[in-house]
Design an enzyme around this catalytic site. Structure first.
Site, mmCIF file in Angstrom:
data_model
loop_
_atom_site.group_PDB
_atom_site.id
_atom_site.type_symbol
_atom_site.label_atom_id
_atom_site.label_comp_id
_atom_site.label_asym_id
_atom_site.label_seq_id
_atom_site.Cartn_x
_atom_site.Cartn_y
_atom_site.Cartn_z
ATOM 1 N N LYS A 1 -0.594 1.277 -3.066
ATOM 2 C CA LYS A 1 0.483 1.337 -2.277
ATOM 3 C C LYS A 1 -0.304 2.025 -1.238
ATOM 4 O O LYS A 1 -1.969 1.735 -1.241
ATOM 5 C CB LYS A 1 0.755 2.422 -3.226
ATOM 6 N N ARG B 1 1.371 -0.027 -13.700
ATOM 7 C CA ARG B 1 1.988 -0.924 -13.421
ATOM 8 C C ARG B 1 1.464 -1.457 -11.817
ATOM 9 O O ARG B 1 1.516 -1.034 -10.837
ATOM 10 C CB ARG B 1 3.590 -0.459 -13.329
#
Length: 376
Positions: A320, A355
């Site tokens: 991210k 995740r």
């Protein structure tokens, strides 16, 4: 009462709450292994005296109080605190009592950091390497299983910043064949459906999914909790500020941890009212979903604090933008090492789920970390 992580920037927290520099320096000097925060105190002077008599060092500002003591003294006085109506139903080291999560007929241990592999049957997810065509989904899933995935997360709509929503029928066309194909190939791997639409979640469960992963924490579709309750499946409640389309337009927090905790408390209450069992709830603070880089780093630094609510935690930070921000604006394709660092930290903190896009690399980093801290 809140239990604050020893990794927290306590000076910053106290500044934000209006304490003066002298009080902050004194508290930092006295800070021990346990740091507690009390809000909405009715009789501050009496309460401070009560804690002081128990051997806690305290500072207060109006109706908020911070206290610190040793782990030994905290354990010794927990009964006394409970008798005074102060909840102490969590462990001092941020662990939870639940040993495993039951996803339909599949057990997931909560005594380790489980790896959730991301499979996006989308044309536009932010990391191109996560995208896969439906006809190739079993190949990707099989590789992830061989690489050590504990869960596979199937998504049919990109929720990257500024993304547009996908029509329900289109999302169904993407995810249902993918779930059916994976379930035909492997009967035992737990599958989660990444959606905020209750009908998509329902059809996915009927097709073979075992867990609901809702980025909105049940706020975008009021029926989501009822679906989770009806099918008796675990649901991941994630925190988001805004929607994917607008969540990164100047997000701001006075206290990001406290705001997310309050969100979780409300969503857990709503889930329970809808019939969701407490043991079926997982909490995800939502890295990147309406947060600034400094907010994301604070969440990662203190993520175990969310366990004061007694539920397992999921961290989804793989590749991210916060990693790109820290590492001189690296693109998603070059953020693997940053992701691995986060997974190692999560394993150290005994976070129950991460995740990730890269199962093999993250699984190996986690196993090595667990071996060092817990023994092989």
């Amino acid at each position: 009462m809140r239990l604050i992580s020893k990794d927290a920037n306590i000076k910053k927290i106290l500044y934000q709450k209006g304490f003066d520099e002298k009080e902050i320096l004194e508290f930092e000097k006295k800070a021990n292994s346990i740091i507690l925060r009390f809000d909405n105190i009715k009789n501050p002077s009496e309460f401070i005296q009560f804690l002081s008599n128990l051997g806690y060092f305290t500072i207060s500002n109006e109706n908020i109080c911070f206290a610190t003591t040793s782990l030994y003294n905290f354990e010794k006085t927990r009964c006394v605190l409970t008798e005074e109506g102060i909840e102490c139903n969590f462990d001092a080291d941020f662990t939870i009592s639940q040993r495993y999560l039951l996803a339909k007929d599949k057990k997931l241990s909560l005594l380790k950091t489980n790896v959730m592999g991301i499979i996006n049957v989308t044309p536009d997810s932010f990391y191109e390497g996560s995208r896969v065509q439906v006809e190739k989904v079993t190949q990707r899933a099989l590789q992830m299983i061989q690489d050590g995935a504990d869960v596979l997360d199937i998504g049919g709509e990109s929720t990257r910043p500024f993304s547009e929503p996908v029509e329900e029928e289109e999302e169904l066309k993407r995810v249902i064949p993918a779930i059916e194909a994976i379930r035909d190939m492997d009967k035992s791997i737990p599958i989660s459906i990444d959606t905020y639409k209750s009908r998509v979640a329902q059809k996915a469960i009927e097709a073979g999914a075992d867990i609901i992963n809702d980025i909105s924490g049940g706020t975008f579709d009021k029926d989501m909790f009822y679906v989770a309750a009806h099918y008796n499946v675990p649901i991941i409640i994630m925190h988001i500020k805004g929607t994917p389309k607008d969540m990164q337009k100047n997000p701001y927090y006075e206290d990001v941890i406290e705001e997310i905790l309050q969100f979780f408390e409300l969503r857990i209450e709503q889930a329970l009212k809808a019939g969701v069992k407490l043991e079926n709830i997982i909490l995800d603070p939502g890295i990147g979903f309406g947060k600034r880089p400094e907010d994301n780093l604070e969440i990662l630094r203190r993520c175990e604090e969310f366990r004061v609510l007694g539920r397992p935690i999921l961290i989804g930070a793989s590749r991210k933008s916060v990693i790109g921000h820290v590492l001189s604006n690296l693109p998603p394709e070059e953020r693997l090492e940053g992701t691995l660092a986060i997974s190692v930290i999560c394993a150290q903190k005994k976070i129950e789920f991460v995740r990730v896009h890269d199962v093999k690399e993250n699984k190996r980093a986690i196993l090595m970390t667990q071996a060092i801290f817990d023994g092989v």
